[in-house]
Design a protein around this motif. Structure first.
Motif, mmCIF file in Angstrom:
data_model
loop_
_atom_site.group_PDB
_atom_site.id
_atom_site.type_symbol
_atom_site.label_atom_id
_atom_site.label_comp_id
_atom_site.label_asym_id
_atom_site.label_seq_id
_atom_site.Cartn_x
_atom_site.Cartn_y
_atom_site.Cartn_z
ATOM 1 N N ARG A 41 0.809 -1.226 0.000
ATOM 2 C CA ARG A 41 0.000 0.000 0.000
ATOM 3 C C ARG A 41 0.839 1.272 0.000
ATOM 4 O O ARG A 41 0.292 2.356 0.140
ATOM 5 C CB ARG A 41 -0.931 0.002 1.209
ATOM 6 N N ASP A 42 2.166 1.112 -0.104
ATOM 7 C CA ASP A 42 3.077 2.253 -0.062
ATOM 8 C C ASP A 42 2.821 3.076 1.209
ATOM 9 O O ASP A 42 2.802 4.301 1.183
ATOM 10 C CB ASP A 42 2.914 3.118 -1.316
ATOM 11 N N GLU A 43 2.619 2.362 2.317
ATOM 12 C CA GLU A 43 2.247 2.958 3.598
ATOM 13 C C GLU A 43 3.407 2.856 4.589
ATOM 14 O O GLU A 43 3.599 1.821 5.225
ATOM 15 C CB GLU A 43 1.022 2.219 4.144
ATOM 16 N N PRO A 44 4.202 3.951 4.735
ATOM 17 C CA PRO A 44 5.285 3.922 5.720
ATOM 18 C C PRO A 44 4.728 3.981 7.141
ATOM 19 O O PRO A 44 3.581 4.390 7.361
ATOM 20 C CB PRO A 44 6.106 5.168 5.395
ATOM 21 N N SER A 45 5.543 3.581 8.102
ATOM 22 C CA SER A 45 5.110 3.622 9.500
ATOM 23 C C SER A 45 6.337 3.683 10.396
ATOM 24 O O SER A 45 7.468 3.635 9.934
ATOM 25 C CB SER A 45 4.257 2.398 9.827
ATOM 26 N N HIS A 46 6.078 3.795 11.689
ATOM 27 C CA HIS A 46 7.171 3.786 12.654
ATOM 28 C C HIS A 46 6.694 3.150 13.953
ATOM 29 O O HIS A 46 5.502 3.097 14.223
ATOM 30 C CB HIS A 46 7.714 5.197 12.905
ATOM 31 N N ILE A 47 7.654 2.684 14.710
ATOM 32 C CA ILE A 47 7.387 2.117 16.030
ATOM 33 C C ILE A 47 8.188 2.943 17.021
ATOM 34 O O ILE A 47 9.416 3.034 16.915
ATOM 35 C CB ILE A 47 7.810 0.635 16.100
ATOM 36 N N ASP A 48 7.517 3.539 17.975
ATOM 37 C CA ASP A 48 8.154 4.349 19.012
ATOM 38 C C ASP A 48 8.685 3.411 20.091
ATOM 39 O O ASP A 48 7.923 2.878 20.897
ATOM 40 C CB ASP A 48 7.141 5.339 19.590
ATOM 41 N N LEU A 49 9.986 3.208 20.093
ATOM 42 C CA LEU A 49 10.587 2.256 21.030
ATOM 43 C C LEU A 49 10.498 2.726 22.479
ATOM 44 O O LEU A 49 10.528 1.902 23.398
ATOM 45 C CB LEU A 49 12.044 1.985 20.648
#
Length: 146
Positions: A41-49
């Motif tokens: 889906r060309d959907e970037p994301s992030h995980i807040d460690l």
């Protein structure tokens, strides 16, 4: 509430504290899903460690499993941001520091290129105008020499 935010809340609620590597294991499964979202889906994301209960063992497991990639960058803007490619293409380890070098954010970013390395459109416009001005000056110097 965005899909990414819902996913992060679900992930955080499913993690145990303290953990002996189980939380890292859950995060790694989540990264597989986030990479799928990026590809499909060309959907970037992030995980807040920092928002997740991670033990030293969890962090070691994440670092070991993700590995080290070939790209390291630093961005100096309101403090320093260290960006490291992991050994998994599309997964970046991002550490943000304030002016006194205290960590204020630590993320795993799932993206083709980390957002901190993407030049804003306005900066590109400014750079284009600066280059045009330098070329004008160079052209004027060349004409004076002739």
């Amino acid at each position: 509430m965005t899909r990414e935010h819902q996913s992060e809340i679900h992930l955080i609620n499913s993690l145990n504290h303290p953990s002996s590597g189980d939380n890292a294991h859950a995060l790694l499964h989540e990264i597989v899903n986030l990479l799928r979202d990026l590809l499909e889906r060309d959907e970037p994301s992030h995980i807040d460690l920092q928002a997740i209960p991670l033990s030293a063992e969890d962090l070691d497991m994440l670092a070991e499993t993700l590995g080290q990639g070939d790209v390291n960058a630093e961005v100096a803007d309101f403090g320093l941001t260290h960006i490291s490619a992991t050994g998994i293409p599309g997964v970046w380890w991002v550490v943000q520091m304030d002016e006194s070098e205290q960590i204020i954010g630590e993320f795993l970013e799932i993206n083709y290129v980390p957002e901190a390395l993407i030049a804003p459109t306005e900066d590109i416009r400014d750079g284009r105008e600066a280059l045009k001005a330098k070329l004008f000056e160079a052209d004027m110097k060349r004409k004076r020499r002739k």
